[in-house]
Design a protein around this motif. Structure first.
Motif, PDB file in Angstrom:
ATOM      1  N   HIS A 220       1.127  -1.005   0.123  1.00  0.00           N
ATOM      2  CA  HIS A 220      -0.034   0.048  -0.128  1.00  0.00           C
ATOM      3  C   HIS A 220       0.964   1.440   0.300  1.00  0.00           C
ATOM      4  O   HIS A 220       2.276   1.075   0.017  1.00  0.00           O
ATOM      5  N   HIS A 221       0.588   2.260   0.140  1.00  0.00           N
ATOM      6  CA  HIS A 221       0.496   3.929  -0.604  1.00  0.00           C
ATOM      7  C   HIS A 221       2.133   4.110   0.890  1.00  0.00           C
ATOM      8  O   HIS A 221       2.834   4.809   0.676  1.00  0.00           O
ATOM      9  N   VAL A 222       1.868   3.794   2.586  1.00  0.00           N
ATOM     10  CA  VAL A 222       2.160   4.265   2.873  1.00  0.00           C
ATOM     11  C   VAL A 222       3.019   3.485   3.948  1.00  0.00           C
ATOM     12  O   VAL A 222       2.964   2.206   4.547  1.00  0.00           O
ATOM     13  N   GLY A 228      11.537   1.590   2.935  1.00  0.00           N
ATOM     14  CA  GLY A 228      10.874   1.012   1.924  1.00  0.00           C
ATOM     15  C   GLY A 228       9.577  -0.798   1.885  1.00  0.00           C
ATOM     16  O   GLY A 228       9.400  -0.443   1.025  1.00  0.00           O
ATOM     17  N   GLU A 229       9.392  -0.701   2.841  1.00  0.00           N
ATOM     18  CA  GLU A 229       8.871  -1.630   3.915  1.00  0.00           C
ATOM     19  C   GLU A 229       6.643  -0.857   4.143  1.00  0.00           C
ATOM     20  O   GLU A 229       7.259   0.124   5.270  1.00  0.00           O
ATOM     21  N   PRO A 230       5.988  -1.881   3.335  1.00  0.00           N
ATOM     22  CA  PRO A 230       4.887  -1.172   4.578  1.00  0.00           C
ATOM     23  C   PRO A 230       4.298  -0.959   5.274  1.00  0.00           C
ATOM     24  O   PRO A 230       5.087  -1.689   6.510  1.00  0.00           O
ATOM     25  N   VAL A 231       4.183  -0.574   6.123  1.00  0.00           N
ATOM     26  CA  VAL A 231       3.299  -0.063   7.570  1.00  0.00           C
ATOM     27  C   VAL A 231       2.639  -1.200   7.680  1.00  0.00           C
ATOM     28  O   VAL A 231       1.443  -1.582   6.930  1.00  0.00           O
ATOM     29  N   ARG A 232       2.662  -1.878   9.069  1.00  0.00           N
ATOM     30  CA  ARG A 232       1.637  -3.104   8.967  1.00  0.00           C
ATOM     31  C   ARG A 232       0.873  -2.754  10.550  1.00  0.00           C
ATOM     32  O   ARG A 232       0.063  -4.500  10.531  1.00  0.00           O
ATOM     33  N   THR A 233       1.159  -2.274  11.401  1.00  0.00           N
ATOM     34  CA  THR A 233       0.598  -2.395  12.566  1.00  0.00           C
ATOM     35  C   THR A 233      -0.955  -0.812  13.068  1.00  0.00           C
ATOM     36  O   THR A 233      -1.723  -1.191  13.538  1.00  0.00           O
ATOM     37  N   ILE A 234      -0.762  -0.425  12.124  1.00  0.00           N
ATOM     38  CA  ILE A 234      -1.944   0.733  12.143  1.00  0.00           C
ATOM     39  C   ILE A 234      -2.838   0.730  10.474  1.00  0.00           C
ATOM     40  O   ILE A 234      -2.207   0.424   9.410  1.00  0.00           O
TER      41      ILE A 234
END
Length: 291
Positions: A220-222, A228-234
């Motif tokens: 996803h875009h965040v 360089g990895e997408p956020v997973r917790t929020i």
């Protein structure tokens, strides 16, 4: 974020910068006002869009160098300095190449080409002073962390002298002037539901969620600019501030550990939902949250 309850009279709907806009005013906007709004949006897009081949940031990405600074450069990039500090480098305006590598590129290919962290020393590469914007080496500026909010503010500044009762809604970045609006906080996993509502008066409410602009296997875009990895917790964030740029910036910062502290420093009200379904909110939040 669901639409505001009620309306202020007349609504103008259009598409621009890849998203849907709705501007509500007490009286219909005339052709001159609409033309002015269209010009403001197009100018901003030609300056800051990494999806346009003729934009200022695309030209800098190809050749680096020095160009005249767009009018919004100092305000936006100064805010990025604070975002970078608060999130310990997770929010970075040179994240454009990282987003493109993961598939969110100018062609909207959504093909993952692997991890490409953003340059950590971005403040040594990118400078803005004396009316100039400069890059010491090619890199792709992305102001998505706060840019749409800034553009909403520009539109509001233009229209509030014409009609003091208005709502400018750019699909998740919304500013209200005049009459209060009750806004639903859309559930990130079910667009038919809201997790609560919040009343907004002479302020902006900006939202961000990982279910928007998502593709592939959990992309996803965040992105965390450091990895360089997408956020997973929020999963989703909402922020209320006097300006849409600040609300948009905090909505981005809230995906990272330093976001709540920066919101406190800026006196911004917020709500966020974690990927395991928990809801957190700022002290003194006026949001009406549903169990």
């Amino acid at each position: 974020m669901s639409a505001p309850s009620g309306g202020t009279g007349s609504a103008w709907e259009f598409d621009a910068i890849g998203t849907a806009w709705r501007i509500e005013t007490a009286r219909p906007l005339d052709a001159d006002a609409r033309s002015t709004v269209a010009r403001i949006i197009d100018d901003f897009d030609r300056e800051w869009s990494r999806f346009r081949s003729d934009s200022v940031v695309t030209g800098l990405a190809a050749a680096s160098g020095v160009v005249p600074a767009p009018p919004d450069a100092a305000d936006m990039l100064d805010a990025f300095v604070e975002l970078d500090r608060a999130t310990r480098g997770a929010v970075n305006p040179l994240v454009g190449d990282a987003l493109s590598a993961r598939g969110y590129d100018a062609a909207y290919a959504f093909v993952d080409h692997g991890v490409r962290p953003a340059p950590r020393m971005w403040r040594e590469m990118l400078t803005w002073s004396d009316g100039r914007l400069a890059l010491t080496q090619p890199a792709l500026i992305d102001v998505g962390a706060l840019g749409k909010g800034r553009l909403v503010d520009r539109v509001v500044e233009t229209l509030e002298s014409i009609d003091p009762d208005l709502v400018v809604d750019a699909s998740g970045d919304l500013s209200v002037r005049g009459a209060s609006q009750r806004i639903g906080l859309e559930h990130p996993y079910d667009r038919r539901r809201v997790i609560g509502v919040i009343e907004v008066t002479d302020a902006a409410l900006c939202a961000s969620a990982t279910n928007r602009r998502a593709w592939g296997d959990g992309l996803h875009h965040v992105l965390d600019a450091r990895t360089g990895e997408p956020v997973r917790t929020i999963a989703a964030t909402w922020a209320v501030a006097p300006t849409a740029m600040r609300a948009d910036a905090i909505a981005t910062a809230l995906f990272f550990d330093g976001g709540p502290q920066l919101a406190f420093e800026w006196d911004v009200e917020w709500v966020r939902m974690t990927t395991d379904g928990r809801v957190e909110w700022s002290p003194g939040s006026t949001a009406e949250l549903f169990s």
